[in-house]
Design a protein around this motif. Structure first.
Motif, PDB file in Angstrom:
ATOM      1  N   UNK A  39      21.392  33.029   7.849  1.00 62.08           N
ATOM      2  CA  UNK A  39      20.196  33.500   7.071  1.00 62.08           C
ATOM      3  C   UNK A  39      21.018  35.114   7.508  1.00 62.08           C
ATOM      4  N   UNK A  40      20.810  34.917   8.663  1.00 64.23           N
ATOM      5  CA  UNK A  40      21.063  36.821   9.290  1.00 64.23           C
ATOM      6  C   UNK A  40      22.609  37.005   8.698  1.00 64.23           C
ATOM      7  N   UNK A  41      24.034  36.181   8.952  1.00 60.61           N
ATOM      8  CA  UNK A  41      25.248  36.748   8.543  1.00 60.61           C
ATOM      9  C   UNK A  41      25.016  36.707   6.794  1.00 60.61           C
ATOM     10  N   UNK A  42      24.594  36.225   6.666  1.00 63.94           N
ATOM     11  CA  UNK A  42      24.636  35.892   4.715  1.00 63.94           C
ATOM     12  C   UNK A  42      24.163  37.490   4.684  1.00 63.94           C
ATOM     13  N   UNK A  95      28.577  31.757   0.828  1.00 63.59           N
ATOM     14  CA  UNK A  95      27.351  33.079   0.507  1.00 63.59           C
ATOM     15  C   UNK A  95      27.438  32.683  -1.044  1.00 63.59           C
ATOM     16  N   UNK A  96      27.527  31.370  -1.215  1.00 64.28           N
ATOM     17  CA  UNK A  96      27.407  30.229  -2.554  1.00 64.28           C
ATOM     18  C   UNK A  96      25.792  30.773  -2.708  1.00 64.28           C
ATOM     19  N   UNK A  97      25.445  31.114  -3.901  1.00 64.03           N
ATOM     20  CA  UNK A  97      24.157  30.683  -4.574  1.00 64.03           C
ATOM     21  C   UNK A  97      23.001  32.441  -3.382  1.00 64.03           C
ATOM     22  N   UNK A  98      23.610  32.321  -2.287  1.00 62.38           N
ATOM     23  CA  UNK A  98      22.449  33.524  -1.983  1.00 62.38           C
ATOM     24  C   UNK A  98      21.926  34.937  -2.632  1.00 62.38           C
ATOM     25  N   UNK A  99      20.677  35.147  -1.716  1.00 61.56           N
ATOM     26  CA  UNK A  99      19.576  36.189  -2.631  1.00 61.56           C
ATOM     27  C   UNK A  99      20.060  37.324  -2.029  1.00 61.56           C
ATOM     28  N   UNK A 100      19.894  38.765  -2.260  1.00 58.19           N
ATOM     29  CA  UNK A 100      19.654  39.985  -1.122  1.00 58.19           C
ATOM     30  C   UNK A 100      18.137  39.353  -0.711  1.00 58.19           C
ATOM     31  N   UNK A 101      17.987  39.851   0.233  1.00 60.68           N
ATOM     32  CA  UNK A 101      16.995  39.032   1.273  1.00 60.68           C
ATOM     33  C   UNK A 101      15.737  40.821   0.581  1.00 60.68           C
TER      34      UNK A 101
END
Length: 214
Positions: A39-42, A95-101
């Motif tokens: 999660x951190x890396x994404x 990174x597929x489907x990752x949303x910025x926190x």
């Protein structure tokens, strides 16, 4: 007193709290859960994409040729190392489907907004990303073994090449501060402190796998 000495002295209590974060402590001893690390890396990958643009923007504003070339090198060579680190751990589809926190959006928005301020203020806002990572990397590298599953990450930020880049970034900020007004130096210091707080928040939010509430 160099500007950086004064700024670090004010931000050091935040840095000391960073060292006590569960994310950092568990990263150092290898017990951090893989899902938290990924999660951190994404989030970091998205942060670095923006950070690269900010570094290049700072370079475009610097009148000193050597300073300009150094910031371009930071944007190209230094960021390339971090992107390679992301690929190493995340793989091609990480990174597929990752949303910025929310925290990542806050930090990237803060740094981008400094492009409307003075170049001194913009440079000071990106300095903690160099300095805090270098100090954390050096700190935990000394106590980490090569069988730590996160050793490659730790080694990247604890090595001498990253230390030299950090030292040069500090030096440039000191050069900029020495030639500006007290009012701008004060803005530089405030930006440095705010960005150091966001470094704390970034790791804190990663440990909790922060999501949008609505």
């Amino acid at each position: 007193m160099n500007w950086s000495v004064e700024a670090w002295k004010l931000a050091e209590p935040i840095y000391n709290k960073i060292l006590k974060l569960p994310f950092v402590l568990e990263l150092a001893d290898g017990s951090l859960s893989r899902d938290r690390f990924l999660f951190y890396l994404q989030q970091d990958a998205m942060y670095i994409d923006n950070y690269c643009r900010v570094l290049a923007h700072i370079a475009s504003r610097l009148s000193d040729k050597v300073q300009r070339e150094d910031f371009l090198r930071f944007a190209l060579d230094g960021v390339a190392v971090e992107k390679a680190l992301h690929r190493f751990y995340l793989g091609p589809d990480g990174m597929d489907g990752v949303e910025m926190s929310p925290t990542c959006m806050l930090y990237t928005s803060f740094e981008t907004a400094q492009g409307l301020a003075s170049v001194e203020a913009e440079a000071a806002a990106v300095l903690p990303c160099f300095w805090v990572y270098q100090k954390v990397g050096t700190e935990i590298l000394a106590s980490s073994s090569e069988d730590n599953p996160f050793y490659h990450w730790i080694e990247t930020y604890g090595d001498q090449a990253f230390a030299r880049s950090t030292e040069r970034a500090i030096e440039i900020c000191d050069e900029l501060a020495s030639r500006t007004t007290p009012a701008v130096r004060n803005i530089m210091t405030n930006n440095f402190i705010h960005a150091t707080r966001m470094e704390w928040l970034f790791w804190h939010s990663a440990y909790n796998k922060e999501k949008w509430l609505i």
